[in-house]
Design a protein around this motif. Structure first.
Motif, PDB file in Angstrom:
ATOM      1  N   UNK A  14       0.966  -1.188  -0.022  1.00 47.38           N
ATOM      2  CA  UNK A  14       0.052  -0.039  -0.040  1.00 47.38           C
ATOM      3  C   UNK A  14       0.859   1.240   0.093  1.00 47.38           C
ATOM      4  N   UNK A  15       1.882   1.155   0.824  1.00 44.90           N
ATOM      5  CA  UNK A  15       2.990   2.381   0.774  1.00 44.90           C
ATOM      6  C   UNK A  15       3.399   2.695  -0.586  1.00 44.90           C
ATOM      7  N   UNK A  16       4.070   1.399  -1.024  1.00 45.79           N
ATOM      8  CA  UNK A  16       4.642   1.593  -2.326  1.00 45.79           C
ATOM      9  C   UNK A  16       3.684   2.037  -3.393  1.00 45.79           C
ATOM     10  N   UNK A  17       2.407   1.582  -3.514  1.00 45.69           N
ATOM     11  CA  UNK A  17       1.231   2.178  -4.209  1.00 45.69           C
ATOM     12  C   UNK A  17       0.935   3.751  -4.207  1.00 45.69           C
ATOM     13  N   UNK A  18       1.335   4.165  -2.920  1.00 43.32           N
ATOM     14  CA  UNK A  18       0.954   5.348  -2.661  1.00 43.32           C
ATOM     15  C   UNK A  18       1.993   6.234  -3.028  1.00 43.32           C
ATOM     16  N   UNK A  19       3.302   5.899  -3.139  1.00 41.17           N
ATOM     17  CA  UNK A  19       4.255   6.804  -3.439  1.00 41.17           C
ATOM     18  C   UNK A  19       4.367   6.608  -4.759  1.00 41.17           C
ATOM     19  N   UNK A  20       3.959   5.588  -5.495  1.00 38.69           N
ATOM     20  CA  UNK A  20       3.735   5.728  -7.122  1.00 38.69           C
ATOM     21  C   UNK A  20       2.905   6.531  -7.485  1.00 38.69           C
ATOM     22  N   UNK A  21       1.703   6.584  -6.669  1.00 41.28           N
ATOM     23  CA  UNK A  21       0.546   7.535  -7.265  1.00 41.28           C
ATOM     24  C   UNK A  21       1.168   8.954  -6.960  1.00 41.28           C
ATOM     25  N   UNK A  22       1.985   9.271  -6.020  1.00 41.04           N
ATOM     26  CA  UNK A  22       2.702  10.592  -5.823  1.00 41.04           C
ATOM     27  C   UNK A  22       3.671  11.029  -6.800  1.00 41.04           C
ATOM     28  N   UNK A  23       4.318   9.852  -7.225  1.00 44.62           N
ATOM     29  CA  UNK A  23       5.326  10.249  -8.283  1.00 44.62           C
ATOM     30  C   UNK A  23       4.681  10.563  -9.610  1.00 44.62           C
ATOM     31  N   UNK A  24       3.691   9.689  -9.920  1.00 42.89           N
ATOM     32  CA  UNK A  24       3.266   9.938 -11.171  1.00 42.89           C
ATOM     33  C   UNK A  24       2.455  11.475 -11.204  1.00 42.89           C
ATOM     34  N   UNK A  25       1.719  11.651 -10.037  1.00 44.51           N
ATOM     35  CA  UNK A  25       0.979  13.057  -9.851  1.00 44.51           C
ATOM     36  C   UNK A  25       2.014  14.311 -10.256  1.00 44.51           C
ATOM     37  N   UNK A  26       3.213  13.944  -9.406  1.00 46.18           N
ATOM     38  CA  UNK A  26       4.257  15.031  -9.768  1.00 46.18           C
ATOM     39  C   UNK A  26       4.823  15.371 -11.159  1.00 46.18           C
TER      40      UNK A  26
END
Length: 66
Positions: A14-26
Motif C-alpha cells: 500500500x505504501x509503495x502504491x501511494x508513493x507511485x501515485x504521488x510520483x505519477x502526480x508530480x
C-alpha cells in the motif's frame, strides 16, 4: 507465513502504491507546467519555433542579457 507478516507485506505494498501515485502526480504536474511554459514562450517569441533546440538556450540567454 503468519497473519502479522501478511499484514506487514500488505502495508508495504500500500505504501509503495501511494508513493507511485504521488510520483505519477508530480510527473504529470511537471509535464503540464512545461507544456504551459513552452506555449507562453512560443506566444511571446513566435520565431522561437525556427530555432534548433541545441541553440535555444544560447538564444534565450542573449535576449535576456540585453
Amino acid at each position: 507465513m503468519t497473519e502479522n507478516e501478511k499484514k506487514l507485506i500488505q502495508e508495504r505494498h500500500r505504501l509503495e502504491q501511494a508513493q507511485n501515485r504521488n510520483r505519477e502526480k508530480e510527473r504529470k504536474a511537471r509535464t503540464r507546467r512545461l507544456i504551459q511554459e513552452g506555449a507562453i514562450l512560443e506566444k511571446t517569441l513566435p520565431n522561437i519555433t525556427d530555432i534548433e533546440l541545441d541553440n535555444l538556450e544560447d538564444y534565450l540567454l542573449n535576449i535576456l542579457k540585453r
